[in-house]
Design an enzyme around this catalytic site. Structure first.
Site, PDB file in Angstrom:
ATOM      1  CB  SER A 147       9.579  10.247 -51.355  1.00 13.69           C
ATOM      2  OG  SER A 147      10.224  10.733 -52.551  1.00 13.69           O
ATOM      3  CE1 TYR A 160       4.884  10.458 -53.877  1.00 16.96           C
ATOM      4  CE2 TYR A 160       6.987  11.404 -54.002  1.00 16.96           C
ATOM      5  CZ  TYR A 160       6.225  10.204 -53.800  1.00 16.96           C
ATOM      6  OH  TYR A 160       6.710   8.874 -53.586  1.00 16.96           O
ATOM      7  CE  LYS A 164       5.322   9.612 -50.193  1.00 15.94           C
ATOM      8  NZ  LYS A 164       4.760   8.206 -49.645  1.00 15.94           N
TER       9      LYS A 164
END
Length: 255
Positions: A147, A160, A164
């Site tokens: 991402s 998150y 990532k």
């Protein structure tokens, strides 16, 4: 004059690809792209109905595909299932999740859910596939769906981002371990992509406006924006690319 060089092929005929989280959205689109390029694609997810429908749609379009019910959170079960199959030439490590909330509100259960799927499961799927490649002497390609949040920070994205950014480091180190075997490891780092999972977020007009302000090309990403990227990284055209990230973010991280 000497002969003109020939572009390495983007075709994937005769290669086998495994796509996790392949039931919908990005995973299904990338599975379709790999099949269109000639690969035999195995769509893997926990939801048998979705992956069987996806595989059938790919076959109806003239591609080669099958479905594999797989819970990537079960490391031993996944390793056993993959060891029982013929080795893969291509992996798209795509299964993932997100629980957006301020870092002060994150629970242990949130942490485990996001980090276990996005990082732990991705690691051990890649390990199992790489072992199969090495055992068969295949010069394969591992592709991890990262991402833009693996390159920058974002509000309400502490878990998150952690997962990532971790995926980026994992892929770089895997690239070094696997290079002697001719196996490449890279990530694709998309911006916000409109999918069934993300669409509800964009109903918040203030959130949508804040996202579009940072995507300099002025639109949300679509799954089609990632289909060429995955075929490229899987193919001989990316033969010297390993340990890096293909950022597909409309300019988000350029600012």
């Amino acid at each position: 004059m000497e002969a003109l060089p020939t572009t390495p092929s983007f075709r994937l005929d005769g290669r086998r690809a495994l796509v996790t989280g392949a039931g919908r959205g990005i995973g299904l689109a990338c599975a379709a792209a790999l099949a269109e390029a000639g690969a035999h694609v195995t769509l893997a997810a926990r939801s048998t109905g979705e992956i069987e429908a996806g595989a059938e749609a790919i076959r109806a379009a003239g591609g080669q595909a099958d479905a594999l019910r797989l819970d990537v959170g079960d490391v031993a079960g996944t390793a056993a299932a993959l060891a029982a199959l013929a080795p893969f030439d291509i992996l798209l490590n795509n299964a993932g999740t997100n629980r957006p909330k301020p870092m002060t509100e994150v629970t242990e259960e949130d942490y485990d859910a996001v980090l276990d799927l996005n990082l732990r499961s991705a690691f051990f799927v890649a390990q199992a596939v790489a072992k199969g490649m090495i055992g068969a002497g295949l010069r394969g390609s591992l592709i991890h769906m990262g991402s833009q949040m693996g390159h920058v920070g974002g509000p309400r994205r502490s878990l998150y981002c952690a997962s990532k950014w971790g995926l980026e480091g994992m892929s770089k180190a895997m690239a070094l371990d696997l290079a002697p075997h001719g196996i490449r490891s890279n990530t694709i780092a998309p911006t916000f992509i409109e999918t069934p999972m993300t669409r509800p977020f964009f109903e918040d007009k203030a959130f949508l406006a804040s996202v579009l302000e940072k995507i300099k090309l002025g639109r949300l990403g679509t799954v089609q924006d990632l289909m060429g990227a995955v075929v490229f990284l899987a193919s001989d055209a990316a033969g010297l690319m390993t340990g890096t990230s293909l950022v597909v973010d409309g300019g988000w991280t350029a600012e």
